[in-house]
Design an enzyme around this catalytic site. Structure first.
Site, PDB file in Angstrom:
ATOM      1  N   ASP A   1      47.455 -21.247  -7.755  1.00 14.50           N
ATOM      2  CA  ASP A   1      47.968 -19.943  -8.164  1.00 14.50           C
ATOM      3  C   ASP A   1      48.297 -19.140  -6.917  1.00 14.50           C
ATOM      4  O   ASP A   1      47.485 -19.088  -5.985  1.00 14.50           O
ATOM      5  CB  ASP A   1      46.892 -19.209  -8.984  1.00 14.50           C
ATOM      6  CG  ASP A   1      47.480 -18.270 -10.029  1.00 14.50           C
ATOM      7  OD1 ASP A   1      48.602 -17.764  -9.824  1.00 14.50           O
ATOM      8  OD2 ASP A   1      46.805 -18.030 -11.045  1.00 14.50           O
TER       9      ASP A   1
ATOM     10  N   HIS B   1      56.328 -14.918  -4.999  1.00 12.63           N
ATOM     11  CA  HIS B   1      55.074 -14.619  -5.696  1.00 12.63           C
ATOM     12  C   HIS B   1      54.222 -15.857  -5.943  1.00 12.63           C
ATOM     13  O   HIS B   1      53.034 -15.741  -6.231  1.00 12.63           O
ATOM     14  CB  HIS B   1      55.372 -13.928  -7.035  1.00 12.63           C
ATOM     15  CG  HIS B   1      55.906 -12.545  -6.860  1.00 12.63           C
ATOM     16  ND1 HIS B   1      55.134 -11.423  -7.052  1.00 12.63           N
ATOM     17  CD2 HIS B   1      57.120 -12.092  -6.456  1.00 12.63           C
ATOM     18  CE1 HIS B   1      55.869 -10.343  -6.806  1.00 12.63           C
ATOM     19  NE2 HIS B   1      57.074 -10.723  -6.436  1.00 12.63           N
TER      20      HIS B   1
HETATM   21  P1  ADQ Z   1      51.284 -15.012 -13.235  1.00 12.97           P
HETATM   22  O1  ADQ Z   1      51.341 -16.495 -13.105  1.00 12.97           O
HETATM   23  O2  ADQ Z   1      51.843 -14.449 -14.474  1.00 12.97           O
HETATM   24  O3  ADQ Z   1      51.933 -14.279 -11.970  1.00 12.97           O
HETATM   25  P2  ADQ Z   1      48.776 -13.404 -12.761  1.00 12.97           P
HETATM   26  O4  ADQ Z   1      48.787 -13.069 -11.326  1.00 12.97           O
HETATM   27  O5  ADQ Z   1      47.410 -13.695 -13.274  1.00 12.97           O
HETATM   28  O6  ADQ Z   1      49.681 -14.675 -13.133  1.00 12.97           O
HETATM   29  O7  ADQ Z   1      49.370 -12.197 -13.552  1.00 12.97           O
HETATM   30  C1  ADQ Z   1      49.371 -12.185 -14.937  1.00 12.97           C
HETATM   31  C2  ADQ Z   1      49.505 -10.763 -15.460  1.00 12.97           C
HETATM   32  O8  ADQ Z   1      49.738 -10.850 -16.872  1.00 12.97           O
HETATM   33  C3  ADQ Z   1      48.243  -9.943 -15.253  1.00 12.97           C
HETATM   34  O9  ADQ Z   1      48.580  -8.640 -14.914  1.00 12.97           O
HETATM   35  C4  ADQ Z   1      47.558 -10.017 -16.623  1.00 12.97           C
HETATM   36  O10 ADQ Z   1      46.830  -8.849 -16.954  1.00 12.97           O
HETATM   37  C5  ADQ Z   1      48.720 -10.173 -17.569  1.00 12.97           C
HETATM   38  N1  ADQ Z   1      48.280 -10.989 -18.731  1.00 12.97           N
HETATM   39  C6  ADQ Z   1      47.727 -12.209 -18.730  1.00 12.97           C
HETATM   40  N2  ADQ Z   1      47.414 -12.605 -19.985  1.00 12.97           N
HETATM   41  C7  ADQ Z   1      47.776 -11.597 -20.792  1.00 12.97           C
HETATM   42  C8  ADQ Z   1      47.713 -11.365 -22.210  1.00 12.97           C
HETATM   43  N3  ADQ Z   1      47.206 -12.277 -23.067  1.00 12.97           N
HETATM   44  N4  ADQ Z   1      48.205 -10.211 -22.672  1.00 12.97           N
HETATM   45  C9  ADQ Z   1      48.729  -9.294 -21.839  1.00 12.97           C
HETATM   46  N5  ADQ Z   1      48.791  -9.436 -20.516  1.00 12.97           N
HETATM   47  C10 ADQ Z   1      48.341 -10.567 -19.996  1.00 12.97           C
HETATM   48  C11 ADQ Z   1      52.694 -14.715 -10.823  1.00 12.97           C
HETATM   49  C12 ADQ Z   1      52.015 -15.744  -9.933  1.00 12.97           C
HETATM   50  C13 ADQ Z   1      50.653 -15.238  -9.502  1.00 12.97           C
HETATM   51  C14 ADQ Z   1      50.793 -13.886  -8.815  1.00 12.97           C
HETATM   52  C15 ADQ Z   1      51.638 -12.928  -9.635  1.00 12.97           C
HETATM   53  C16 ADQ Z   1      51.967 -11.661  -8.856  1.00 12.97           C
HETATM   54  O11 ADQ Z   1      51.894 -16.980 -10.607  1.00 12.97           O
HETATM   55  O12 ADQ Z   1      50.025 -16.158  -8.631  1.00 12.97           O
HETATM   56  O13 ADQ Z   1      49.495 -13.320  -8.652  1.00 12.97           O
HETATM   57  O14 ADQ Z   1      52.858 -13.530 -10.013  1.00 12.97           O
HETATM   58  O15 ADQ Z   1      52.558 -11.940  -7.625  1.00 12.97           O
END
Ligand code: ADQ
Length: 450
Positions: A357, A148
């Site tokens: 990311d 991921h």
């Molecule tokens: P993350 O680094 O966690 O994921 P991201 O892809 O943005 O980053 O996903 C975060 C998730 O958490 C989103 O669904 C978002 O809605 C949720 N989230 C963020 N802040 C929040 C908050 N304050 N309260 C509740 N929910 C919150 C890792 C990798 C990414 C990749 C994903 C999926 O780092 O690059 O996109 O996995 O493969």
């Protein structure tokens, strides 16, 4: 359908599961499959149980395992190294040993949970050794692996102690999936450089098998976000948020991230502070809401980041705020998905500015939520999402988050853009995201795995 087993660090038993769970859980359920993972609590190992029609196989981690395998090797060695070393990776022998032991425990649990000939899908950087270990235990299985996070350039990966073991672990899979084509290429080049293999296109022969490495950019549950965005209660809270923040005369900028040093939160806040200092925006005209979910707070780098961010937030509000009105609202909190969607609907400009990311799902969620074709997305070049939302369709305002001037320029362009330009950009991004949701991602991976 062959029985389908998911192996991931965490079990799918959270109150508000993410897109990955909503995509894979139904497949595991309808195939009579299983899910292998950790409950998230140390020293806890419930017996296997049934959860919404899927057999759950918990893997136990002791407090020491959490320190060494999870917070150590996974989050203080591999995570920073694979994100361009934006913080220096820490290498400790004891962490590596624990990582191997815990990976073996996951592989054994997966072997026990899988019916003959099953398809097993292993996820992410905490479990890089599992495909190889599982292959040794169960040569009858079809094994997929998906990373991921980014996969680093060859020169960086070469720093990893025992690098060959990690490559061999991944090569235990029949299909190795990445977010970006470049990551798959990095991996294939490394199999040549470190193991002397001969990759040919996207395939490489290893121990008499053919391993395929390819990009499968992940996505979100678009229908879920669209349904929330259409919910009158969510729309009401979006209106209330805007009203509370100063109404329509005040532009609402938004950041939503886990509090992680890869997300570029401090750079974003610095750029916003400079825009205020330069007088390009004023406290009367704009407000930034930054939601930062607490994450990995026992790891030093994360505690330091929290301190940096909170100091800067205090400085900016102290310097540019007024009684009853501040330019920056910082919420060190988790929010429900409905609350996030309300924020997405309220925001005029979404700031997604990571230093690196794998994908960034927040950017895609924002786009999916904007059924009104309103809003603008400022997006870092160093996210996986940039390929689809900027390079492919020209929807997002691209920025280089390492360059504060470029961040400021990107934000200022989004502020200055006309409504037709913005609606066109949002329409193009929405077409891309709606046509490529997380179900399509899962199907593409599993069809290729065969
Ligand atoms: P993350 O680094 O966690 O994921 P991201 O892809 O943005 O980053 O996903 C975060 C998730 O958490 C989103 O669904 C978002 O809605 C949720 N989230 C963020 N802040 C929040 C908050 N304050 N309260 C509740 N929910 C919150 C890792 C990798 C990414 C990749 C994903 C999926 O780092 O690059 O996109 O996995 O493969």
């Amino acid at each position: 359908m062959k029985p389908f087993v998911v192996v991931a660090n965490r079990l799918p038993v959270d109150a508000s599961p993410g897109g990955l769970v909503s995509a894979l859980h139904p497949i595991a359920r309808s195939s009579g499959g299983a899910w292998v993972g950790w409950t998230g609590e140390p020293d806890e190992r419930p017996e296997p149980f049934e959860h919404e029609g899927v057999r759950i196989h918990p893997v136990e981690l002791s407090g020491d395992d959490v320190d060494r395998y999870y917070e150590g090797q996974s989050n203080s060695t591999i995570w920073p190294l694979f994100h361009d070393s934006v913080e220096p990776p820490v290498h400790r022998r004891a962490w590596r040993v624990a990582y191997e032991q815990v990976n073996r425990r996951f592989a054994e649990a997966a072997a026990a949970a899988s019916a003959p000939g099953a398809t097993v899908w292993v996820h992410d950087y905490q479990l890089l050794l599992v495909p190889g270990m599982l292959r040794e235990l169960r040569p009858d299985l079809r094994i997929g692996f998906f990373l991921h996070i980014p996969f680093p350039p060859v020169e960086l990966f070469m720093q990893l102690p025992r690098r060959a073991d990690f490559l061999r672990g991944m090569l235990g899979a029949d299909l190795v999936g990445f977010q970006q084509p470049l990551a798959a290429q990095n991996f294939l080049r490394l199999t040549a450089q470190v193991l002397g293999l001969r990759p040919d296109g996207e395939r490489v022969e290893y121990e008499g098998r053919t391993v395929t490495a390819r990009a499968f950019p992940i996505s979100i549950d678009v229908a879920e976000i669209e349904a929330l965005a259409a919910d009158p209660a969510v729309q009401d809270s979006a209106r209330r948020l805007r009203k509370d923040l100063g109404g329509d005369r005040r532009l609402l900028l938004l950041g939503v991230d886990r509090l992680d040093y890869t997300k570029g939160i401090d750079q974003r806040i610095e750029a916003y502070g400079e825009l205020l200092a330069d007088g390009i925006i004023t406290n009367d005209e704009a407000v930034l809401v930054q939601v930062a979910t607490p994450s990995r707070m026992r790891v030093d780098h994360y505690r330091q980041l929290r301190e940096r961010v909170e100091r800067e937030v205090g400085r900016i509000n102290g310097e540019f705020g007024d009684v009853g009105r501040v330019p920056l609202h910082y919420l060190f909190q988790s929010r429900t998905r409905a609350e996030l969607v309300a924020l997405y609907l309220a925001a005029d400009i979404m700031l997604v500015t990571p230093l690196r990311d794998g994908m960034n799902l927040v950017a895609k969620e924002y786009v999916a939520a904007r059924r009104d074709e309103g809003g603008a997305l400022v997006l870092s070049e160093f996210t996986g999402a940039h390929s689809e939302l900027s390079e492919l369709c020209g929807g997002a305002f691209s920025v280089n988050p390492y360059d504060v001037d470029d961040l400021k320029r990107g934000i200022a362009s989004a502020i200055a853009a006309g409504p037709e330009d913005l609606a066109g950009r949002m329409r193009r991004m929405r077409e891309q995201v709606r046509a490529h949701d997380v179900d399509r991602w899962a199907r593409a991976f599993l069809d290729t795995l065969g």
